[in-house]
Design a protein around this motif. Structure first.
Motif, PDB file in Angstrom:
ATOM      1  N   VAL A 127     -12.939   4.864 -10.095  1.00  0.00           N
ATOM      2  CA  VAL A 127     -12.481   4.051  -8.971  1.00  0.00           C
ATOM      3  C   VAL A 127     -11.180   3.366  -9.334  1.00  0.00           C
ATOM      4  CG1 VAL A 127     -13.009   2.054  -7.549  1.00  0.00           C
ATOM      5  CG2 VAL A 127     -14.804   3.695  -8.100  1.00  0.00           C
ATOM      6  N   CYS A 128     -10.252   3.391  -8.408  1.00  0.00           N
ATOM      7  CA  CYS A 128      -8.959   2.747  -8.584  1.00  0.00           C
ATOM      8  C   CYS A 128      -9.160   1.269  -8.936  1.00  0.00           C
ATOM      9  CB  CYS A 128      -8.156   2.869  -7.290  1.00  0.00           C
ATOM     10  SG  CYS A 128      -6.675   1.864  -7.244  1.00  0.00           S
ATOM     11  N   PRO A 129      -8.640   0.826 -10.066  1.00  0.00           N
ATOM     12  CA  PRO A 129      -8.840  -0.568 -10.494  1.00  0.00           C
ATOM     13  C   PRO A 129      -8.337  -1.581  -9.484  1.00  0.00           C
ATOM     14  CG  PRO A 129      -7.745   0.729 -12.219  1.00  0.00           C
ATOM     15  CD  PRO A 129      -7.813   1.591 -10.994  1.00  0.00           C
ATOM     16  N   MET A 130      -7.224  -1.276  -8.857  1.00  0.00           N
ATOM     17  CA  MET A 130      -6.666  -2.211  -7.874  1.00  0.00           C
ATOM     18  C   MET A 130      -7.557  -2.312  -6.649  1.00  0.00           C
ATOM     19  SD  MET A 130      -2.549  -1.754  -7.909  1.00  0.00           S
ATOM     20  CE  MET A 130      -2.297  -2.800  -6.478  1.00  0.00           C
ATOM     21  N   CYS A 131      -8.019  -1.167  -6.180  1.00  0.00           N
ATOM     22  CA  CYS A 131      -8.912  -1.161  -5.025  1.00  0.00           C
ATOM     23  C   CYS A 131     -10.181  -1.947  -5.340  1.00  0.00           C
ATOM     24  CB  CYS A 131      -9.296   0.268  -4.659  1.00  0.00           C
ATOM     25  SG  CYS A 131      -8.080   1.084  -3.610  1.00  0.00           S
ATOM     26  N   LYS A 132     -10.700  -1.721  -6.529  1.00  0.00           N
ATOM     27  CA  LYS A 132     -11.941  -2.372  -6.929  1.00  0.00           C
ATOM     28  C   LYS A 132     -11.766  -3.887  -6.950  1.00  0.00           C
ATOM     29  CE  LYS A 132     -15.604  -1.686 -10.294  1.00  0.00           C
ATOM     30  NZ  LYS A 132     -15.735  -2.907 -11.111  1.00  0.00           N
ATOM     31  N   ALA A 169     -10.263   7.359  -7.242  1.00  0.00           N
ATOM     32  CA  ALA A 169     -10.977   7.211  -5.980  1.00  0.00           C
ATOM     33  C   ALA A 169     -10.618   5.841  -5.427  1.00  0.00           C
ATOM     34  CB  ALA A 169     -12.477   7.317  -6.218  1.00  0.00           C
ATOM     35  N   HIS A 170     -10.063   5.830  -4.233  1.00  0.00           N
ATOM     36  CA  HIS A 170      -9.629   4.571  -3.616  1.00  0.00           C
ATOM     37  C   HIS A 170     -10.590   4.148  -2.516  1.00  0.00           C
ATOM     38  CE1 HIS A 170      -5.536   4.754  -5.426  1.00  0.00           C
ATOM     39  NE2 HIS A 170      -5.777   6.055  -5.377  1.00  0.00           N
ATOM     40  N   TYR A 171     -10.638   2.847  -2.310  1.00  0.00           N
ATOM     41  CA  TYR A 171     -11.443   2.322  -1.209  1.00  0.00           C
ATOM     42  C   TYR A 171     -10.666   2.436   0.098  1.00  0.00           C
ATOM     43  CZ  TYR A 171     -14.982   0.305  -4.231  1.00  0.00           C
ATOM     44  OH  TYR A 171     -16.007   0.129  -5.112  1.00  0.00           O
ATOM     45  N   LEU A 201      -7.072   0.191   0.109  1.00  0.00           N
ATOM     46  CA  LEU A 201      -6.975  -1.256  -0.054  1.00  0.00           C
ATOM     47  C   LEU A 201      -5.782  -1.631  -0.915  1.00  0.00           C
ATOM     48  CD1 LEU A 201     -10.637  -2.463  -0.632  1.00  0.00           C
ATOM     49  CD2 LEU A 201      -9.266  -2.588   1.436  1.00  0.00           C
ATOM     50  N   CYS A 202      -5.476  -0.802  -1.900  1.00  0.00           N
ATOM     51  CA  CYS A 202      -4.385  -1.121  -2.830  1.00  0.00           C
ATOM     52  C   CYS A 202      -3.026  -0.797  -2.246  1.00  0.00           C
ATOM     53  CB  CYS A 202      -4.585  -0.360  -4.138  1.00  0.00           C
ATOM     54  SG  CYS A 202      -4.438   1.430  -3.965  1.00  0.00           S
ATOM     55  N   GLY A 203      -3.028  -0.176  -1.047  1.00  0.00           N
ATOM     56  CA  GLY A 203      -1.758   0.134  -0.415  1.00  0.00           C
ATOM     57  C   GLY A 203      -1.363   1.595  -0.540  1.00  0.00           C
TER      58      GLY A 203
END
Ligand SMILES: [Zn+2]
Length: 74
Positions: free
Chosen positions: A46-51, A9-11, A30-32
């Motif tokens: 939740v996507c770690p990068m987005c978080k 799940a991405h932001y 957010l992570c691209g």
């Protein structure tokens, strides 16, 4: 606001998701990550990068200040 891909799940900005639902155009997380969000909300981690990016934006994050003034208390 989050949207799901295959595994995360991405932001994503809520407006972007609504816009995508109407136009079918892809959204950018957010992570691209760029993709066209599906309709069914699934439970994904939740996507770690987005978080990390989301928290780094100061939205409730508790990050150390680096080179900035202020005592950081809120
Ligand atoms: Zn992401």
């Amino acid at each position: 606001m989050t949207a799901t891909t295959e595994s995360y799940a991405h932001y994503v900005q809520k407006e972007k998701i609504m816009e995508s639902a109407l136009s079918g155009s892809p959204v950018v997380a957010l992570c691209g990550k760029v993709w066209v969000p599906g309709r069914d909300p699934k439970k994904y981690p939740v996507c770690p990068m987005c978080k990390e990016i989301f928290e780094g934006m100061g939205a409730g994050g508790d990050k150390d200040k680096d080179g900035k003034g202020g005592d950081g208390k809120k």
